[in-house]
Motif scaffolding. Structure first.
Motif, PDB file in Angstrom:
ATOM      1  N   GLN A   1       1.011  -1.169   0.135  1.00  0.00           N
ATOM      2  CA  GLN A   1       0.087   0.027  -0.005  1.00  0.00           C
ATOM      3  C   GLN A   1       1.074   1.155  -0.070  1.00  0.00           C
ATOM      4  OE1 GLN A   1      -3.892   0.250   2.499  1.00  0.00           O
ATOM      5  NE2 GLN A   1      -2.481   1.942   3.421  1.00  0.00           N
TER       6      GLN A   1
ATOM      7  N   LEU B   1       2.345   1.608  -3.439  1.00  0.00           N
ATOM      8  CA  LEU B   1       1.570   2.201  -4.501  1.00  0.00           C
ATOM      9  C   LEU B   1       1.107   3.585  -4.308  1.00  0.00           C
ATOM     10  CD1 LEU B   1      -0.694  -1.049  -4.862  1.00  0.00           C
ATOM     11  CD2 LEU B   1       0.937  -0.064  -6.591  1.00  0.00           C
ATOM     12  N   GLN B   2       0.813   3.961  -3.193  1.00  0.00           N
ATOM     13  CA  GLN B   2       0.690   5.272  -2.845  1.00  0.00           C
ATOM     14  C   GLN B   2       1.616   6.278  -3.095  1.00  0.00           C
ATOM     15  OE1 GLN B   2      -0.288   4.651   1.397  1.00  0.00           O
ATOM     16  NE2 GLN B   2      -2.227   5.348   1.081  1.00  0.00           N
TER      17      GLN B   2
ATOM     18  N   VAL C   1      -0.795   5.880  -6.984  1.00  0.00           N
ATOM     19  CA  VAL C   1      -2.102   5.033  -7.180  1.00  0.00           C
ATOM     20  C   VAL C   1      -2.997   5.433  -6.111  1.00  0.00           C
ATOM     21  CG1 VAL C   1      -3.002   2.685  -7.276  1.00  0.00           C
ATOM     22  CG2 VAL C   1      -0.620   3.242  -8.144  1.00  0.00           C
TER      23      VAL C   1
ATOM     24  N   ILE D   1      -5.972   4.238  -3.661  1.00  0.00           N
ATOM     25  CA  ILE D   1      -6.281   3.212  -2.855  1.00  0.00           C
ATOM     26  C   ILE D   1      -7.658   3.200  -2.581  1.00  0.00           C
ATOM     27  CG2 ILE D   1      -5.940   1.716  -0.559  1.00  0.00           C
ATOM     28  CD1 ILE D   1      -3.409   2.101  -2.341  1.00  0.00           C
TER      29      ILE D   1
ATOM     30  N   VAL E   1      -7.612  -1.851  -4.921  1.00  0.00           N
ATOM     31  CA  VAL E   1      -7.123  -0.799  -5.869  1.00  0.00           C
ATOM     32  C   VAL E   1      -8.043  -1.124  -7.028  1.00  0.00           C
ATOM     33  CG1 VAL E   1      -5.522  -0.072  -7.469  1.00  0.00           C
ATOM     34  CG2 VAL E   1      -4.708  -0.709  -5.323  1.00  0.00           C
TER      35      VAL E   1
END
Length: 124
Positions: free
Chosen positions: A73, A76-77, A81, A83, A99
């Motif tokens: 997470q 990706l953040q 991206v 969430i 996601v």
């Protein structure tokens, strides 16, 4: 019947946008590219984005097991991206984070704890 191989086939509405999402945002490695599609490695499976046929939105989901869903997470953040559902332990014992891809397909990132039944040898 003998199944020799399998993969998930997606037909995105915007092929280039989806390739960028899976390659750059999610960070999947490309297994191969062909004139009308791109195939990504996804653990023991493959995800193919086809730039041919009729684009279809899927109500389904992709289940992607990772070692550490909380680190995933954060990664990706950092890539920007969004969430859809933050990482948390579910009542069934898995740790999950969601996601959504550009076509509305939910990617469920899952961490399986060492004590979960999916990790136990049930042959005894």
């Amino acid at each position: 019947m003998e199944i020799l191989a399998s993969r998930v086939l997606l037909r995105p509405a915007d092929y280039r946008r989806s390739v960028a999402f899976y390659r750059d945002d999610i960070g999947l490695a490309i297994a191969r590219e062909y004139g009308a599609g791109t195939v990504f490695f996804a653990g023991q499976s493959l995800i193919e984005l086809a730039n041919h046929g009729t684009p279809r939105s899927s109500a389904g989901a992709l289940w992607l097991q990772v070692r550490d869903v909380y680190a995933t997470q954060t990664e990706l953040q950092a890539r920007g991206v969004a969430i859809a559902r933050a990482a948390a332990e579910e009542p069934w014992g898995l740790h999950e984070m969601h996601v959504v891809d550009p076509d509305g397909v939910t990617l469920i990132f899952v961490q399986v704890p060492p004590t979960h039944p999916l990790r136990r040898d049930t042959r005894n």
